[in-house]
Design a protein around this motif. Structure first.
Motif, PDB file in Angstrom:
ATOM      1  N   THR A 120      -2.668   8.699   2.820  1.00 38.97           N
ATOM      2  CA  THR A 120      -2.867   6.999   2.892  1.00 38.97           C
ATOM      3  C   THR A 120      -1.452   6.281   2.771  1.00 38.97           C
ATOM      4  O   THR A 120      -1.270   5.316   3.597  1.00 38.97           O
ATOM      5  CB  THR A 120      -3.557   6.672   1.706  1.00 38.97           C
ATOM      6  OG1 THR A 120      -4.895   7.602   1.871  1.00 38.97           O
ATOM      7  CG2 THR A 120      -4.102   5.164   1.874  1.00 38.97           C
TER       8      THR A 120
ATOM      9  N   SER B 276      -7.119  -0.257  -5.011  1.00 41.55           N
ATOM     10  CA  SER B 276      -7.781   1.349  -5.267  1.00 41.55           C
ATOM     11  C   SER B 276      -6.923   2.119  -6.073  1.00 41.55           C
ATOM     12  O   SER B 276      -7.553   2.820  -6.691  1.00 41.55           O
ATOM     13  CB  SER B 276      -8.313   1.762  -4.166  1.00 41.55           C
ATOM     14  OG  SER B 276      -9.223   0.525  -3.376  1.00 41.55           O
TER      15      SER B 276
ATOM     16  N   ALA C  33       0.833  -1.166  -0.214  1.00 43.96           N
ATOM     17  CA  ALA C  33      -0.003   0.086  -0.029  1.00 43.96           C
ATOM     18  C   ALA C  33       0.960   1.158   0.007  1.00 43.96           C
ATOM     19  O   ALA C  33       0.581   2.314  -0.698  1.00 43.96           O
ATOM     20  CB  ALA C  33      -0.751   0.111   1.247  1.00 43.96           C
TER      21      ALA C  33
ATOM     22  N   ARG D 120      -5.637  -5.624   5.193  1.00 47.68           N
ATOM     23  CA  ARG D 120      -6.153  -4.416   4.729  1.00 47.68           C
ATOM     24  C   ARG D 120      -5.385  -3.575   3.752  1.00 47.68           C
ATOM     25  O   ARG D 120      -5.751  -2.919   2.786  1.00 47.68           O
ATOM     26  CB  ARG D 120      -6.319  -3.611   5.953  1.00 47.68           C
ATOM     27  CG  ARG D 120      -7.115  -2.169   5.893  1.00 47.68           C
ATOM     28  CD  ARG D 120      -7.045  -1.502   7.219  1.00 47.68           C
ATOM     29  NE  ARG D 120      -8.167  -0.390   7.235  1.00 47.68           N
ATOM     30  CZ  ARG D 120      -7.953   0.569   8.443  1.00 47.68           C
ATOM     31  NH1 ARG D 120      -7.253   0.197   9.330  1.00 47.68           N
ATOM     32  NH2 ARG D 120      -8.536   1.633   8.449  1.00 47.68           N
TER      33      ARG D 120
ATOM     34  N   ASN E  12      -6.608  -2.288   0.239  1.00 46.58           N
ATOM     35  CA  ASN E  12      -6.510  -0.680  -0.238  1.00 46.58           C
ATOM     36  C   ASN E  12      -5.755  -0.295  -1.256  1.00 46.58           C
ATOM     37  O   ASN E  12      -5.841   0.555  -2.028  1.00 46.58           O
ATOM     38  CB  ASN E  12      -5.853   0.070   1.099  1.00 46.58           C
ATOM     39  CG  ASN E  12      -7.021   0.133   2.172  1.00 46.58           C
ATOM     40  OD1 ASN E  12      -7.122   1.187   2.711  1.00 46.58           O
ATOM     41  ND2 ASN E  12      -7.719  -0.872   2.216  1.00 46.58           N
TER      42      ASN E  12
ATOM     43  N   LEU F  26     -12.002   1.429  -0.397  1.00 46.95           N
ATOM     44  CA  LEU F  26     -11.499   1.712   0.880  1.00 46.95           C
ATOM     45  C   LEU F  26     -12.496   1.838   2.101  1.00 46.95           C
ATOM     46  O   LEU F  26     -12.099   1.209   2.991  1.00 46.95           O
ATOM     47  CB  LEU F  26     -10.849   3.188   0.810  1.00 46.95           C
ATOM     48  CG  LEU F  26      -9.710   3.210  -0.450  1.00 46.95           C
ATOM     49  CD1 LEU F  26      -9.486   4.970  -0.423  1.00 46.95           C
ATOM     50  CD2 LEU F  26      -8.363   2.461  -0.073  1.00 46.95           C
TER      51      LEU F  26
END
Length: 675
Positions: free
Chosen positions: A49, A195, A17, A188, A192, A163
């Motif tokens: 993020t 996306s 991520a 997670r 994420n 998300l």
């Protein structure tokens, strides 16, 4: 809240991520992309993020040596959710008030995250609420976009929605189990990361975002009321706790008294119409440019007028009063004498007065189309041509004209509102348009009532027409009898026929008088022997010239009909045939069965009718070729035959005669024990 699980999996997942959102942030913040709409805002959210994912990766890797990083993971989660919520509000072009409202949940989650000892339900519940808000905003963003612009924003909606959807899944499970599932938390990061490509594709398409976020006034009203009630309840609970704390032996009593009194006060406030009116006025003034949500108000107004229940006049007053928070009103309507009189009231007494159509008030309403403000009229009579307000207008605040086809149909008087209301051009225009709508509904109802009365008269006139027609047939029958009596008065057989005909005519006259005296129910049908009816009808015309003949080719045929009405139909057709045929001619009646139906043929050798007359005029009511005819006998005959499932056909030619063919379905009684 405890955190555990496979360290390597969690670190790798969130590391992916970091790379994905770091690359997205670098891409969007480059000069070539920075000029695109909302590229900077999305780049900032992607950078936050990436930082969040880096924090989670470090926390997972150092879970044993630095557990404080894992304990403060909720802080990073709150900042990440706040960045994406702010981005959604910016994409929706929301104002700063709505943006501040959207930040309340992440702020509360951040405050709870700084308290590791807080309840696990709070640690999971507040992020869960933030995820729900995010999904709602994504749905609103996509739904509010014009159809031709959704192609450019759908990948952004999918990415941001993913998300928040995964957060919803994670924290829903955490609320059920009272701890975060380590496997879901570990996945997670990589979920994420999926996306990020969707967001990059969306920005590459150069999307056109929705013009603005619009929250309905009903949502704002209920939200404000709920927030106010919640704050009041919290204050009430704190006050009760304080009274119990300092009250000693009287603490319990004071606490219960405070709770009950505060609850009663809250209920009184919530059920107060004036408080609701003030709250609506406050929301409309401070959160919206216009006072009205026109779609909502027009739907409510139209539903009130279109309700099928009775009391349209009172509902019109209530609907009009609801536009300005007025608690009472009355309706004035124009009558036949060109005077406007009070017709209906709602929470207001009706005055014993009237207004002429040319009075100053009606002139202001009709000619100028004004919404008359009575307090202003009393303060500034110069604006109203120096004329005094009507004597009956005490307690009236507004007079709203009901315009129909540029003329004054009536007006509605409203009492003072529950809260102070500025009567500006917007309010006046809404009242004028609503008045025109109410006038159209009231006029339609009045027209419907008038039409119902006219139909009642039409039904009475139609019944009278048929009765007069039957009397005419009886008169014609008796006239023929008198003509033939001069020639056959010495014949005993003729005398018997004449007496029977007179007795039958007298009975029919009594029946017609009875129908005039009371409103009979429709004549009921019953099984009827056709041969007996035909013999009776032909016998009644035995004294006529030419005398009709009867030929029964089939006996015992039964039909479902009313004896009096079917006898009148056959008798009328025979009477017409006799009147259209010279004395030396012939009138024949034949009955037979054909394809499961009874057929009655009435033939004469009279002057006949043309094909055009049969096609265009024979079955038209009030059209007749006879000097004393009314033109409804054949029409009534055909209508009744159709009513009982039969039909009437005619074949005729000039100077050759006419044949009427009556076809009736046979009635077959079911045998015992069979259906």
């Amino acid at each position: 809240m405890q955190w555990d699980g496979a360290v390597a999996v969690a670190a790798f997942s969130h590391g992916v991520a970091v790379l994905a959102f770091g690359a997205l942030a670098v891409l969007l913040l480059r000069p070539a992309w920075r000029q695109r709409p909302h590229a900077r805002a999305m780049g900032g959210a992607a950078a936050i993020t990436a930082a969040w994912a880096g924090w989670a990766m470090a926390a997972a890797a150092a879970a044993s040596s630095a557990p404080v990083l894992l304990d403060l993971q909720g802080v990073a989660d709150a900042l990440r959710s706040a960045s994406w919520l702010a981005l959604l509000m910016q994409l929706s072009s929301a104002g700063w008030r709505l943006l501040a409202g959207a930040m309340l949940l992440p702020a509360a989650a951040l405050a709870v995250a700084l308290q590791p000892a807080a309840s696990p339900l709070l640690h999971a519940g507040l992020p869960l609420a933030s995820s729900v808000m995010g999904m709602l905003l994504v749905e609103h963003l996509y739904r509010s976009a014009p159809q031709n612009t959704r192609w450019g924003i759908k990948f952004a909606c999918l990415g941001i929605g993913a998300l928040f959807a995964f957060d919803f899944y994670l924290y829903s499970d955490a609320m059920l189990l009272r701890h975060v599932n380590p496997d879901i938390w570990a996945a997670r990061g990589i979920v994420n990361a999926l996306s990020a490509p969707l967001l990059a594709m969306a920005m590459a398409r150069g999307p056109v975002w929705t013009p603005g976020l619009r929250l309905s006034r009903q949502i704002m009203f209920h939200s404000a009321a709920l927030l106010g009630a919640a704050m009041y309840l919290i204050a009430m609970a704190v006050s009760a706790w304080y009274l119990r704390y300092i009250g000693g032996a009287w603490g319990a009593l004071m606490q219960l008294a405070c709770l009950c009194g505060a609850a009663m006060l809250l209920a009184a406030v919530l059920f107060s119409g004036a408080m609701r009116a003030r709250l609506k006025l406050f929301i409309g003034k401070h959160f919206y440019q216009g006072r009205y949500d026109y779609r909502e108000e027009w739907q409510r107004f139209t539903r009130a007028l279109a309700d099928d229940a009775g009391g349209l006049s009172e509902r019109a007053i209530q609907a009009m009063a609801g536009l300005v928070e007025s608690p009472a009103g009355m309706l004035w309507l124009r009558r036949e004498d060109d005077l406007f009189r009070p017709a209906t009231r709602w929470n207001m007494p009706l005055p014993d007065a009237d207004e002429r159509a040319d009075s100053p008030l009606c002139r202001l309403l009709a000619v100028r189309g004004w919404v008359v403000d009575l307090p202003e009229w009393r303060r500034q009579p110069g604006r109203y041509e120096g004329l005094p307000p009507p004597a009956w207008s005490a307690g009236v605040w507004l007079i709203v004209p009901l315009m129909l086809d540029r003329s004054l149909f009536g007006f509605i008087c409203l009492a003072l509102p529950r809260t102070a209301l500025q009567l500006n051009w917007e309010v006046r225009d809404v009242l004028k348009i609503a008045g025109s709508q109410a006038a159209s509904y009231l006029a339609h109802r009045a027209s419907a009532d008038s039409l119902a009365v006219a139909r009642q008269f039409e039904s009475f006139n139609r019944m009278s027409t048929f009765i007069v027609h039957d009397l005419k047939n009886l008169v014609s029958q008796l006239s023929l009898l008198l003509v033939n009596a001069e020639k056959h008065k010495a014949n005993p057989a003729f005398q018997d026929d004449m007496l029977e005909t007179l007795s039958h005519s007298l009975g029919k006259m009594k029946h017609l008088l009875l129908k005039l005296r009371r409103d009979d129910a429709p004549d009921a049908a019953a099984p009827l022997q056709l041969d007996q009816l035909l013999m009776r009808v032909v016998q009644l015309h035995a004294g006529s010239e030419p005398r009709p003949s009867l030929e029964l080719r089939s006996a015992g045929l039964t039909v479902m009909a009313n004896a009096r009405r079917l006898e009148r139909v056959i008798g009328h057709l025979i009477q017409n045939a006799i009147e259209a045929t010279p004395r030396a001619g012939q009138v024949a009646v034949r009955m037979y069965e054909n394809d499961g139906a009874a057929v009655i043929e009435l033939s004469d050798t009279g002057h006949g009718m043309s094909e055009q007359f049969v096609r265009e005029r024979l079955f038209q009511p009030f059209v007749s070729t006879k000097a004393a005819g009314m033109g409804i006998g054949v029409f009534e005959s055909r209508e009744y035959l159709r009513e009982i499932g039969g039909q009437l056909q005619v074949a005729s030619a000039p100077s050759q005669g006419t044949t009427f063919r009556v076809t009736l379905p046979l009635h077959k009684e079911s045998e015992h024990g069979q259906e």
